[in-house]
Design a protein around this motif. Structure first.
Motif, PDB file in Angstrom:
ATOM      1  N   ARG A  75       0.825  -1.206   0.000  1.00 11.39           N
ATOM      2  CA  ARG A  75       0.000   0.000   0.000  1.00 11.39           C
ATOM      3  C   ARG A  75       0.861   1.258   0.000  1.00 11.39           C
ATOM      4  N   PHE A  96      -5.568  -2.534   1.694  1.00 14.47           N
ATOM      5  CA  PHE A  96      -5.232  -3.631   0.799  1.00 14.47           C
ATOM      6  C   PHE A  96      -5.431  -4.949   1.549  1.00 14.47           C
ATOM      7  N   GLU A 199      -4.028  -1.045  -6.165  1.00 12.09           N
ATOM      8  CA  GLU A 199      -3.504  -2.312  -5.660  1.00 12.09           C
ATOM      9  C   GLU A 199      -3.141  -3.246  -6.805  1.00 12.09           C
TER      10      GLU A 199
END
Length: 332
Positions: A75, A96, A199
Protein backbone atom coordinates in the motif's frame (compact mmCIF):
# COMPACT_ATOMS: atom_id res chain seq x y z
CA UNK A 1 -3.45 -25.15 30.48
CA UNK A 2 -2.66 -22.37 27.95
CA UNK A 3 -4.40 -20.16 27.02
CA UNK A 4 -6.51 -20.46 30.19
CA UNK A 5 -4.73 -20.77 33.50
CA UNK A 6 -5.44 -20.08 37.17
CA UNK A 7 -2.31 -18.09 37.91
CA UNK A 8 -0.94 -20.76 40.26
CA UNK A 9 1.46 -23.35 38.83
CA UNK A 10 0.48 -26.05 41.33
CA UNK A 11 -3.23 -25.80 40.54
CA UNK A 12 -2.54 -25.87 36.78
CA UNK A 13 -0.28 -28.91 37.18
CA UNK A 14 -2.93 -30.77 39.13
CA UNK A 15 -5.51 -29.92 36.44
CA UNK A 16 -3.31 -31.45 33.73
CA UNK A 17 -2.68 -34.63 35.75
CA UNK A 18 -6.38 -34.94 36.53
CA UNK A 19 -7.34 -34.60 32.83
CA UNK A 20 -4.89 -37.41 31.98
CA UNK A 21 -6.27 -39.67 34.69
CA UNK A 22 -3.10 -39.62 36.79
CA UNK A 23 -3.89 -39.80 40.50
CA UNK A 24 -0.89 -41.48 42.12
CA UNK A 25 1.47 -38.51 42.60
CA UNK A 26 2.78 -36.07 45.18
CA UNK A 27 3.41 -32.37 44.67
CA UNK A 28 6.44 -30.75 46.23
CA UNK A 29 7.41 -27.07 46.22
CA UNK A 30 8.97 -27.13 42.72
CA UNK A 31 8.60 -30.76 41.53
CA UNK A 32 5.97 -33.44 41.00
CA UNK A 33 6.75 -37.01 42.10
CA UNK A 34 4.97 -39.65 39.99
CA UNK A 35 4.98 -43.21 41.30
CA UNK A 36 4.05 -45.27 38.23
CA UNK A 37 6.39 -45.15 35.17
CA UNK A 38 3.42 -45.69 32.84
CA UNK A 39 1.94 -42.39 34.04
CA UNK A 40 5.17 -40.64 33.14
CA UNK A 41 5.06 -42.09 29.60
CA UNK A 42 1.42 -41.04 29.29
CA UNK A 43 2.36 -37.49 30.30
CA UNK A 44 5.22 -37.37 27.79
CA UNK A 45 3.00 -38.66 24.97
CA UNK A 46 0.37 -35.98 25.70
CA UNK A 47 3.11 -33.33 25.67
CA UNK A 48 4.33 -34.40 22.23
CA UNK A 49 0.81 -34.21 20.80
CA UNK A 50 0.26 -30.75 22.23
CA UNK A 51 3.54 -29.47 20.77
CA UNK A 52 2.11 -29.88 17.24
CA UNK A 53 -0.94 -27.82 18.20
CA UNK A 54 1.19 -25.04 19.65
CA UNK A 55 3.51 -25.08 16.61
CA UNK A 56 0.52 -24.61 14.28
CA UNK A 57 -0.71 -21.64 16.32
CA UNK A 58 2.71 -19.99 16.18
CA UNK A 59 3.04 -20.70 12.45
CA UNK A 60 -0.42 -19.26 11.74
CA UNK A 61 0.36 -16.11 13.72
CA UNK A 62 3.68 -15.64 11.89
CA UNK A 63 2.14 -16.13 8.45
CA UNK A 64 -0.61 -13.66 9.32
CA UNK A 65 2.02 -11.14 10.41
CA UNK A 66 4.02 -11.61 7.18
CA UNK A 67 0.91 -11.24 5.02
CA UNK A 68 -0.12 -8.08 6.85
CA UNK A 69 3.39 -6.62 6.54
CA UNK A 70 3.44 -7.40 2.80
CA UNK A 71 0.11 -5.65 2.24
CA UNK A 72 1.14 -2.60 4.25
CA UNK A 73 4.38 -2.30 2.27
CA UNK A 74 2.42 -2.77 -0.94
CA UNK A 75 0.00 0.00 0.00
CA UNK A 76 2.83 2.39 0.80
CA UNK A 77 4.49 1.55 -2.51
CA UNK A 78 1.24 2.31 -4.35
CA UNK A 79 1.11 5.75 -2.73
CA UNK A 80 4.56 6.53 -4.13
CA UNK A 81 3.61 5.09 -7.52
CA UNK A 82 0.41 7.07 -8.07
CA UNK A 83 1.11 10.32 -6.23
CA UNK A 84 1.46 13.27 -8.67
CA UNK A 85 0.81 10.82 -11.54
CA UNK A 86 -2.89 10.08 -11.14
CA UNK A 87 -5.83 11.85 -9.58
CA UNK A 88 -7.54 9.99 -6.76
CA UNK A 89 -11.21 10.06 -5.87
CA UNK A 90 -11.74 7.70 -2.96
CA UNK A 91 -9.60 4.63 -3.63
CA UNK A 92 -6.67 6.08 -1.66
CA UNK A 93 -8.71 5.36 1.51
CA UNK A 94 -9.03 1.63 0.76
CA UNK A 95 -7.00 -0.88 2.71
CA UNK A 96 -5.23 -3.63 0.80
CA UNK A 97 -6.29 -7.21 1.48
CA UNK A 98 -4.91 -9.04 -1.57
CA UNK A 99 -6.98 -12.20 -1.93
CA UNK A 100 -10.47 -10.68 -1.64
CA UNK A 101 -12.21 -13.74 -3.10
CA UNK A 102 -10.14 -16.26 -1.09
CA UNK A 103 -9.01 -17.81 -4.36
CA UNK A 104 -6.12 -19.54 -2.60
CA UNK A 105 -8.71 -21.67 -0.75
CA UNK A 106 -10.78 -22.36 -3.87
CA UNK A 107 -9.84 -25.73 -5.39
CA UNK A 108 -11.52 -24.80 -8.68
CA UNK A 109 -9.12 -21.88 -9.02
CA UNK A 110 -5.96 -23.48 -7.65
CA UNK A 111 -6.32 -26.44 -10.03
CA UNK A 112 -6.12 -24.04 -13.00
CA UNK A 113 -3.31 -21.73 -11.89
CA UNK A 114 0.37 -22.02 -11.11
CA UNK A 115 1.88 -20.27 -8.12
CA UNK A 116 0.76 -18.51 -4.98
CA UNK A 117 -2.20 -16.13 -5.20
CA UNK A 118 -1.16 -12.51 -4.67
CA UNK A 119 -4.42 -10.84 -5.65
CA UNK A 120 -7.98 -11.83 -6.56
CA UNK A 121 -11.08 -9.73 -7.07
CA UNK A 122 -13.99 -9.12 -9.42
CA UNK A 123 -13.17 -6.59 -12.13
CA UNK A 124 -14.50 -5.52 -15.52
CA UNK A 125 -12.82 -6.08 -18.88
CA UNK A 126 -13.57 -4.14 -22.07
CA UNK A 127 -14.76 -6.56 -24.75
CA UNK A 128 -14.36 -6.29 -28.52
CA UNK A 129 -17.89 -4.81 -28.54
CA UNK A 130 -16.65 -2.01 -26.25
CA UNK A 131 -18.75 -3.26 -23.36
CA UNK A 132 -17.50 -3.73 -19.81
CA UNK A 133 -18.00 -7.38 -18.84
CA UNK A 134 -17.68 -8.81 -15.34
CA UNK A 135 -14.86 -11.27 -14.74
CA UNK A 136 -12.51 -12.46 -12.02
CA UNK A 137 -8.86 -11.43 -11.91
CA UNK A 138 -6.24 -13.58 -10.18
CA UNK A 139 -2.58 -12.54 -10.06
CA UNK A 140 0.16 -14.95 -8.99
CA UNK A 141 3.91 -14.48 -8.79
CA UNK A 142 4.34 -15.08 -12.51
CA UNK A 143 0.98 -14.96 -14.28
CA UNK A 144 -2.18 -12.91 -14.64
CA UNK A 145 -5.36 -15.03 -14.93
CA UNK A 146 -8.86 -14.06 -16.04
CA UNK A 147 -11.85 -16.21 -15.09
CA UNK A 148 -15.53 -16.04 -15.90
CA UNK A 149 -18.02 -15.57 -13.08
CA UNK A 150 -18.30 -19.38 -12.88
CA UNK A 151 -14.51 -19.70 -12.46
CA UNK A 152 -13.85 -20.94 -15.97
CA UNK A 153 -10.40 -19.86 -17.14
CA UNK A 154 -10.68 -17.52 -20.14
CA UNK A 155 -7.16 -16.08 -20.42
CA UNK A 156 -3.74 -16.39 -18.84
CA UNK A 157 -0.95 -13.87 -19.43
CA UNK A 158 2.60 -14.48 -18.17
CA UNK A 159 3.81 -11.28 -16.53
CA UNK A 160 7.05 -11.44 -18.51
CA UNK A 161 5.02 -11.06 -21.73
CA UNK A 162 3.62 -7.66 -20.74
CA UNK A 163 5.14 -5.06 -23.04
CA UNK A 164 3.50 -1.96 -21.64
CA UNK A 165 1.15 -1.00 -18.84
CA UNK A 166 -0.66 2.31 -18.70
CA UNK A 167 -3.23 4.34 -16.82
CA UNK A 168 -4.79 7.75 -17.34
CA UNK A 169 -4.16 10.80 -15.16
CA UNK A 170 -7.84 10.92 -14.20
CA UNK A 171 -9.38 9.14 -11.20
CA UNK A 172 -10.96 6.42 -13.34
CA UNK A 173 -10.24 2.73 -12.83
CA UNK A 174 -9.02 1.81 -16.33
CA UNK A 175 -5.74 -0.06 -16.86
CA UNK A 176 -4.27 -0.74 -20.31
CA UNK A 177 -1.96 -3.73 -20.75
CA UNK A 178 -0.30 -4.66 -24.05
CA UNK A 179 1.27 -8.09 -24.07
CA UNK A 180 2.98 -10.45 -26.48
CA UNK A 181 1.19 -13.48 -27.89
CA UNK A 182 2.78 -16.94 -27.47
CA UNK A 183 1.92 -17.51 -31.16
CA UNK A 184 2.62 -15.36 -34.24
CA UNK A 185 -1.05 -14.35 -34.19
CA UNK A 186 -1.60 -10.89 -32.62
CA UNK A 187 -3.73 -10.37 -29.54
CA UNK A 188 -6.00 -7.56 -28.43
CA UNK A 189 -4.94 -5.18 -25.69
CA UNK A 190 -6.26 -6.06 -22.25
CA UNK A 191 -8.28 -3.12 -20.89
CA UNK A 192 -9.41 -3.61 -17.28
CA UNK A 193 -11.51 -1.46 -14.96
CA UNK A 194 -11.57 -1.65 -11.17
CA UNK A 195 -11.83 0.65 -8.17
CA UNK A 196 -8.79 -1.22 -6.81
CA UNK A 197 -6.58 -0.14 -9.70
CA UNK A 198 -3.87 1.10 -7.30
CA UNK A 199 -3.50 -2.31 -5.66
CA UNK A 200 -3.71 -4.20 -8.97
CA UNK A 201 -1.11 -2.01 -10.69
CA UNK A 202 1.25 -2.21 -7.71
CA UNK A 203 0.94 -6.00 -7.42
CA UNK A 204 1.57 -6.49 -11.14
CA UNK A 205 4.56 -4.11 -11.08
CA UNK A 206 6.08 -5.77 -8.02
CA UNK A 207 5.61 -9.35 -9.22
CA UNK A 208 6.82 -8.40 -12.70
CA UNK A 209 10.05 -7.07 -11.21
CA UNK A 210 10.46 -10.21 -9.10
CA UNK A 211 9.77 -12.51 -12.06
CA UNK A 212 11.60 -10.71 -14.87
CA UNK A 213 14.33 -8.92 -12.94
CA UNK A 214 13.60 -5.42 -14.19
CA UNK A 215 11.13 -2.71 -13.35
CA UNK A 216 7.81 -2.49 -15.17
CA UNK A 217 7.34 1.02 -16.47
CA UNK A 218 3.79 2.26 -15.89
CA UNK A 219 2.85 5.08 -18.24
CA UNK A 220 0.50 7.71 -16.82
CA UNK A 221 -0.97 9.51 -19.83
CA UNK A 222 -4.35 10.31 -21.32
CA UNK A 223 -3.49 8.58 -24.60
CA UNK A 224 -2.21 5.04 -25.16
CA UNK A 225 -1.60 2.82 -28.19
CA UNK A 226 -3.80 -0.28 -28.21
CA UNK A 227 -4.74 -3.19 -30.46
CA UNK A 228 -8.42 -4.02 -30.88
CA UNK A 229 -10.12 -7.08 -32.31
CA UNK A 230 -12.80 -6.56 -34.92
CA UNK A 231 -15.06 -9.53 -35.56
CA UNK A 232 -17.30 -10.06 -38.59
CA UNK A 233 -18.98 -12.84 -40.52
CA UNK A 234 -15.79 -13.31 -42.50
CA UNK A 235 -13.55 -13.73 -39.47
CA UNK A 236 -11.68 -11.39 -37.17
CA UNK A 237 -8.80 -9.01 -37.58
CA UNK A 238 -6.66 -6.92 -35.26
CA UNK A 239 -6.34 -3.18 -35.79
CA UNK A 240 -4.12 -0.56 -34.16
CA UNK A 241 -5.95 2.22 -32.35
CA UNK A 242 -5.47 4.82 -29.68
CA UNK A 243 -7.41 5.03 -26.46
CA UNK A 244 -7.94 8.61 -25.35
CA UNK A 245 -9.26 9.83 -22.00
CA UNK A 246 -11.02 13.19 -21.91
CA UNK A 247 -12.94 15.09 -19.27
CA UNK A 248 -16.44 15.86 -20.51
CA UNK A 249 -19.76 17.18 -19.24
CA UNK A 250 -21.71 16.10 -22.31
CA UNK A 251 -23.15 12.94 -20.75
CA UNK A 252 -25.37 11.91 -17.85
CA UNK A 253 -22.97 9.96 -15.63
CA UNK A 254 -25.39 7.98 -13.51
CA UNK A 255 -27.88 9.34 -11.00
CA UNK A 256 -26.07 11.36 -8.37
CA UNK A 257 -28.00 14.62 -8.05
CA UNK A 258 -27.36 14.70 -4.31
CA UNK A 259 -23.77 15.83 -3.61
CA UNK A 260 -23.41 13.47 -0.64
CA UNK A 261 -23.97 10.48 -2.95
CA UNK A 262 -21.22 11.38 -5.39
CA UNK A 263 -18.45 9.48 -3.62
CA UNK A 264 -20.66 6.39 -3.35
CA UNK A 265 -21.15 6.29 -7.13
CA UNK A 266 -18.86 3.58 -8.62
CA UNK A 267 -16.15 5.01 -10.87
CA UNK A 268 -17.30 2.91 -13.85
CA UNK A 269 -20.64 4.80 -13.71
CA UNK A 270 -18.77 8.09 -14.12
CA UNK A 271 -17.26 7.23 -17.51
CA UNK A 272 -18.75 7.01 -20.99
CA UNK A 273 -17.23 4.87 -23.73
CA UNK A 274 -17.53 6.83 -26.98
CA UNK A 275 -17.02 4.08 -29.55
CA UNK A 276 -19.68 4.79 -32.18
CA UNK A 277 -19.79 7.22 -35.08
CA UNK A 278 -22.52 9.26 -33.38
CA UNK A 279 -20.44 9.91 -30.26
CA UNK A 280 -17.00 9.83 -31.82
CA UNK A 281 -16.36 10.90 -35.43
CA UNK A 282 -12.85 9.37 -35.22
CA UNK A 283 -14.13 6.02 -33.91
CA UNK A 284 -12.13 4.05 -36.50
CA UNK A 285 -8.81 5.33 -35.15
CA UNK A 286 -9.65 6.42 -31.60
CA UNK A 287 -11.48 4.80 -28.71
CA UNK A 288 -12.49 7.72 -26.52
CA UNK A 289 -13.29 7.42 -22.83
CA UNK A 290 -15.19 10.44 -21.53
CA UNK A 291 -14.83 10.91 -17.79
CA UNK A 292 -16.98 12.96 -15.46
CA UNK A 293 -15.51 16.08 -13.82
CA UNK A 294 -15.80 14.16 -10.55
CA UNK A 295 -12.90 12.05 -11.83
CA UNK A 296 -11.09 15.10 -13.16
CA UNK A 297 -11.02 18.61 -11.80
CA UNK A 298 -13.29 17.74 -8.85
CA UNK A 299 -11.39 14.61 -7.77
CA UNK A 300 -10.42 14.52 -4.11
CA UNK A 301 -6.67 14.36 -4.83
CA UNK A 302 -5.30 16.29 -7.79
CA UNK A 303 -1.93 15.81 -9.48
CA UNK A 304 -0.41 18.64 -7.48
CA UNK A 305 -2.15 17.79 -4.18
CA UNK A 306 -0.23 17.08 -1.02
CA UNK A 307 -0.65 13.64 0.49
CA UNK A 308 -3.43 13.59 3.13
CA UNK A 309 -2.37 13.70 6.78
CA UNK A 310 -3.85 10.23 7.24
CA UNK A 311 -1.26 8.80 4.84
CA UNK A 312 1.68 10.91 6.02
CA UNK A 313 0.95 10.04 9.65
CA UNK A 314 1.42 6.33 9.13
CA UNK A 315 4.04 6.23 6.39
CA UNK A 316 7.33 4.69 7.44
CA UNK A 317 10.36 6.96 7.61
CA UNK A 318 13.97 5.94 6.88
CA UNK A 319 15.47 4.33 9.96
CA UNK A 320 12.18 4.43 11.84
CA UNK A 321 9.67 1.65 12.33
CA UNK A 322 6.13 2.94 12.30
CA UNK A 323 3.15 1.05 13.66
CA UNK A 324 0.42 1.19 11.04
CA UNK A 325 -3.14 0.34 12.08
CA UNK A 326 -4.77 -2.32 9.98
CA UNK A 327 -8.24 -3.06 11.17
CA UNK A 328 -9.51 -4.63 7.96
CA UNK A 329 -10.40 -3.23 4.57
CA UNK A 330 -13.26 -1.27 3.12
CA UNK A 331 -15.02 -2.45 -0.01
CA UNK A 332 -16.11 0.25 -2.40
Amino acid sequence: TWPRHSGRHQNDTESILSDLGISDYECGKTKVFIKEPKDLFKLEEARKKQLHVVAKIIQKAYLKYKARLYLLQLREKSVTLLHTNKRRRGSWQLYFAGDYLEAAENETVTSQIDGRVKFSDRIKVLSHKNKLNQCILVVTRSTLYLFSSSYKLTNSIPLRDINSFGMSTFADGFMVANYASPTPKPVATLIMESSRKAEIATVIAQEYESSVGRELHIAFADQHDITVQKKSLFGSKFLPKKIVFEESTAHQYGAHARPELKLATPSDKLVYIAATKVDNPDYKDILRIDVSPELGKYAELQLDSELPDRINRFRGRPGQRKKIPYGGYRKR
